[in-house]
Design a protein around this motif. Structure first.
Motif, PDB file in Angstrom:
ATOM      1  N   LYS A 206       0.773  -0.990  -0.015  1.00 19.06           N
ATOM      2  CA  LYS A 206      -0.211  -0.031  -0.132  1.00 19.06           C
ATOM      3  C   LYS A 206       0.937   1.362  -0.130  1.00 19.06           C
ATOM      4  CE  LYS A 206      -3.348   2.314   2.954  1.00 19.06           C
ATOM      5  NZ  LYS A 206      -2.776   3.336   3.457  1.00 19.06           N
ATOM      6  N   SER A 208       2.164   5.289  -0.065  1.00 21.03           N
ATOM      7  CA  SER A 208       1.822   6.437   0.509  1.00 21.03           C
ATOM      8  C   SER A 208       1.076   7.473  -0.524  1.00 21.03           C
ATOM      9  CB  SER A 208       3.144   7.123   1.065  1.00 21.03           C
ATOM     10  OG  SER A 208       3.072   8.463   1.385  1.00 21.03           O
ATOM     11  N   LYS A 209       0.029   7.853   0.132  1.00 19.71           N
ATOM     12  CA  LYS A 209      -0.746   9.059  -0.653  1.00 19.71           C
ATOM     13  C   LYS A 209       0.227  10.434  -0.979  1.00 19.71           C
ATOM     14  CE  LYS A 209      -5.527   7.645   0.163  1.00 19.71           C
ATOM     15  NZ  LYS A 209      -6.787   7.945   0.605  1.00 19.71           N
ATOM     16  N   ASP A 212       6.347   8.612  -1.933  1.00 17.77           N
ATOM     17  CA  ASP A 212       7.327   7.705  -1.409  1.00 17.77           C
ATOM     18  C   ASP A 212       8.689   8.545  -1.350  1.00 17.77           C
ATOM     19  OD1 ASP A 212       5.467   5.614  -1.213  1.00 17.77           O
ATOM     20  OD2 ASP A 212       6.149   4.498  -2.813  1.00 17.77           O
ATOM     21  N   GLY A 216       7.496  12.279   2.526  1.00 15.41           N
ATOM     22  CA  GLY A 216       6.098  11.192   2.868  1.00 15.41           C
ATOM     23  C   GLY A 216       6.187  11.180   4.428  1.00 15.41           C
ATOM     24  N   ASN A 217       4.759  11.061   4.744  1.00 14.95           N
ATOM     25  CA  ASN A 217       4.829  10.748   6.115  1.00 14.95           C
ATOM     26  C   ASN A 217       5.237   9.400   6.780  1.00 14.95           C
ATOM     27  OD1 ASN A 217       2.477   9.555   8.387  1.00 14.95           O
ATOM     28  ND2 ASN A 217       3.099  11.158   9.007  1.00 14.95           N
ATOM     29  N   ARG A 219       4.755   7.249   8.831  1.00 15.01           N
ATOM     30  CA  ARG A 219       3.702   6.192   9.129  1.00 15.01           C
ATOM     31  C   ARG A 219       3.266   5.645   7.799  1.00 15.01           C
ATOM     32  NH1 ARG A 219       1.864   9.559  13.415  1.00 15.01           N
ATOM     33  NH2 ARG A 219       2.849   8.875  15.189  1.00 15.01           N
ATOM     34  N   GLU A 220       2.836   6.196   6.805  1.00 13.36           N
ATOM     35  CA  GLU A 220       2.509   5.972   5.740  1.00 13.36           C
ATOM     36  C   GLU A 220       3.482   5.092   4.777  1.00 13.36           C
ATOM     37  OE1 GLU A 220       1.490   9.255   3.067  1.00 13.36           O
ATOM     38  OE2 GLU A 220      -0.710   9.513   3.836  1.00 13.36           O
ATOM     39  N   LEU A 221       4.839   5.345   5.281  1.00 10.75           N
ATOM     40  CA  LEU A 221       5.764   4.343   4.434  1.00 10.75           C
ATOM     41  C   LEU A 221       5.978   2.987   4.920  1.00 10.75           C
ATOM     42  CD1 LEU A 221       8.583   7.512   3.749  1.00 10.75           C
ATOM     43  CD2 LEU A 221       6.639   6.634   2.265  1.00 10.75           C
ATOM     44  N   LYS A 224       5.716   0.213   2.545  1.00 11.98           N
ATOM     45  CA  LYS A 224       6.696   0.205   1.600  1.00 11.98           C
ATOM     46  C   LYS A 224       8.138  -0.263   2.077  1.00 11.98           C
ATOM     47  CE  LYS A 224       9.716   3.205  -1.435  1.00 11.98           C
ATOM     48  NZ  LYS A 224      10.200   4.562  -1.934  1.00 11.98           N
ATOM     49  N   ALA A 472      -3.511   8.335   7.570  1.00 13.01           N
ATOM     50  CA  ALA A 472      -2.476   9.107   6.846  1.00 13.01           C
ATOM     51  C   ALA A 472      -2.579  10.527   7.140  1.00 13.01           C
ATOM     52  CB  ALA A 472      -2.588   8.873   5.436  1.00 13.01           C
TER      53      ALA A 472
END
Length: 664
Positions: A206, A208-209, A212, A216-217, A219-221, A224, A472
């Motif tokens: 999934k 990151s919005k 990457d 990027g945040n 937590r979002e990464l 990845k 996010a």
């Protein structure tokens, strides 16, 4: 001495992940090298705290002793010398473990005759050099191998990495070193699943919005970072494990808990989920009370709700109402068909010698089958009583109406006002669902008013507030600076998800809800996952297939696609309504081989931060629907009370480090 992953020698039958794990531990480790006659008849097995858990999740003690293991001991406990016996060490490649092993086997009087060493994960070169540097130990080593098996099967189609603190370590108060250690351990353990099965996956994650890049945040990464670490580990297997595939044989999708924050909280109405949500279980252990015939204290009997219970396997994913109906039918049919039951129910007429003989012959099997059936009848009865006493039907209806946009603020307030003395946990769960659907209702002082109405404490409401930590950054900011979950609040009636047409469970009340993982797996199976939202690590690799999309594989189509080098069998979701009582064997695993057919390439889904029983259920369901075995992996399998506790702790600091997670 060999230093490689052991070979599978158990033929070409199809096997589940748990059965592959069991066979590797028993036959590749405990039975390996026996043909050469270098081992004594009986041997000692020594494990550390982690590998003990690995072994217990796949094998029973009887399985181990059948391999001529006379004694099982823990590495760091004081042990008596047994110089006439061989020893098997199954342990993590941690420096402290190596030090203990060397102290056992070095010097003039080692504790054991010959040592066979099996590591659960790849061994660092410096530790190998450390072993080889001890000239007194080297002649006493019969094998030095990497098993590459450090995961924990919890179902025929599910495993965990046994990281109960992962949600807090990754999504809680910032601690980069702890988060990195958590992800590294996760990647190592997840990769060993593919080493065991000899599967080489397309690794998707999934994305990151926010992109990457470095902006990027963090937590979002997380998905990845895990995907890249897993890919790095798996690619090394191509050179270190014999016959490991060089082209992709399956698919792995890595997501985190942000994909669905309602699934861990909402009441799930299947037999399995209800047992773990409402009953006081210790893991899968249930204490059944049998009324005393003399009127004294009831007899307590421990019951394991697991795969070896055929009736549990048949009913666990059924709606509680359906499970209750089927149990009632089974009890009626059992009494009608069983000789002993019929003879016992005769109305006082004198029994012939032949009748008595038939009854005596039937009694042992009758008692065993009746006991199994009676236990589940009692459990279902207790669940139905709790559902009634806690008024869960009305609450469950409101929860699902909120999710599908058929209820809103008015209905929530009405429920809270009319249930002032109701369960604190249930009111908290309702507000968490409401927050997931309508986060704008918790902005400013609105959350405090709802808290007061529900009579919840600040500590309870922390679970609601901490939901924002899993989401996010770019999708939870509002003009007022407060958080908003990613759910689309502009939808009509704030519907959080849409009804799915054609679901098999629609005939039962309160079976409307489905976890979002179900849609993701179906999209993955059809090759319809949005590439920008779910990116593939392989596309940037040296993969021979260039990271191209694997098309859905249908059983009727011939295919030359690469296949797993280890055989597998597909798993069964639930038996049909016309199935027999399922008592033909004490072990489902021994008889299920005949029920499994070849399917397409496996799908693996790994959820960072914990999975739910509803998500495990849909993996079984979609295995049947997609004709591809769907395997669920996660850091932990959480029931609602556990998950809520973990959410509360997200905003706290000072999490103690788990010593079991330190390698070297």
């Amino acid at each position: 001495m060999s230093f490689s992953d052991s070979e599978c020698s158990q033929g070409a039958e199809y096997k589940t992940l748990r059965l592959v794990s069991r066979d590797r531990l028993l036959y590749e480790m405990l039975q390996d090298a026996k043909a050469g006659g270098t081992r004594s008849s009986w041997k000692v097995l020594i494990m550390d705290k982690v590998t003990v858990k690995v072994m217990s999740h796949s094998c029973k003690m009887a399985d181990i002793t059948d391999q001529d293991v006379s004694l099982v001991e823990e590495l760091f406990k004081r042990r008596e010398p047994m110089p006439s016996m061989d020893v098997i060490y199954f342990m993590q490649p941690a420096r402290e473990n190596l030090v203990m092993f060397l102290s056992d086997m070095s010097g003039r009087e080692p504790l054991y005759r010959k040592a066979y060493i099996y590591f659960s994960t790849p061994v660092p070169k410096d530790l190998v050099s450390h072993i080889k540097s001890d000239s007194s130990v080297m002649p006493r080593i019969g094998a030095l191998r990497e098993m590459n098996l450090e995961y924990f099967p919890i179902d025929t189609q599910a495993f965990t990495t046994d990281q109960e603190n992962a949600l807090r370590e990754l999504f809680g108060a910032e601690n980069t070193s702890r988060a990195d250690a958590c992800l590294n351990l996760m990647a190592t353990r997840l990769a060993t699943v593919f080493a065991s099965l000899k599967e080489f996956p397309f690794v998707r994650y999934k994305a990151s919005k926010g992109g990457d890049g470095d902006n990027g945040n963090g937590r979002e990464l997380i998905p990845k970072k895990l995907a890249e670490a897993v890919w790095k580990n798996i690619t090394t297997y191509r050179s270190s494990i014999p016959k490991f595939p060089t082209a992709e044989t399956c698919e792995l999708l890595i997501v985190d808990r942000s994909i669905d924050q309602i699934a861990p909280i909402i009441h799930e109405w299947t037999y399995d989920a209800m047992c773990h949500d409402l009953l006081d279980l210790e893991g899968n252990k249930y204490v059944h009370e049998i009324p005393s015939k003399s009127g004294g204290e009831p007899e307590k009997k421990e019951v394991l709700l697991e795969d070896n219970d055929a009736l549990w396997v048949e009913l666990r994913h059924a709606h509680i109402a359906e499970a209750s109906e089927r149990l009632s039918e089974k009890m009626t049919n059992f009494v009608a068909k069983n000789k002993a039951a019929q003879l016992q129910q005769r109305d006082g007429s004198e029994l012939s010698t032949r009748d008595i003989q038939k009854m005596v012959q039937a009694l042992p099997q009758y008692n065993e089958q009746m006991e199994k059936l009676s236990i589940h009848v009692a459990i279902a009865g207790k669940l139905n009583t709790l559902i009634r006493d806690l008024d869960l039907r009305d609450l469950g209806q409101l929860e699902q109406d909120l999710v599908f946009g058929d209820a809103g603020t008015k209905e929530v307030i009405t429920y809270l006002r009319s249930n002032q003395d109701g369960s604190t946990e249930n009111k908290l769960r309702l507000l968490m669902i409401y927050c997931g659907v309508s986060p704008e209702k918790f902005e400013g002082d609105k959350a405090d008013k709802l808290m007061q109405l529900a009579k919840l404490s600040e500590a309870d409401m922390q679970s609601v507030k901490n939901m924002k930590l899993i989401e996010a950054t770019d999708s939870r900011k509002t003009s007022g600076g407060t958080f908003s979950l990613k759910f689309d609040s502009a939808k009509k009636k704030n519907a959080e998800r849409k009804d799915r047409a054609g679901d098999e469970e629609e005939g039962w009340a309160l079976s409307r809800f489905y976890p979002k993982l179900e849609e993701l797996i179906e999209q993955l199976g059809k090759g319809d996952l949005p590439k920008d939202e779910y990116q593939c690590v392989n596309t940037a690799s040296d993969s021979s297939s260039g990271g191209s999309k694997i098309p859905p594989t249908k059983p009727s189509q011939s295919t030359t696609a690469p296949h797993s080098m280890r055989s597998r069998r597909t798993a069964q979701w639930a038996k049909s309504r016309t199935s027999d009582d399922g008592y033909s064997s004490d072990s489902v695993l021994k008889t299920a081989n005949t029920d499994y057919k070849k399917m397409g390439q496996r799908i693996f889904v790994f959820i960072i931060g914990g999975a739910t029983r509803s998500e495990l259920r849909v993996c079984h369901k979609l295995t049947t629907k997609l004709r591809r075995e769907v395997v669920l992996g996660t850091t932990s399998l959480d029931d609602p009370p556990q998950y809520i506790t973990k959410l509360k702790l997200l905003s706290e600091k000072g999490l103690p480090m788990d010593n079991n997670n330190i390698f070297f």
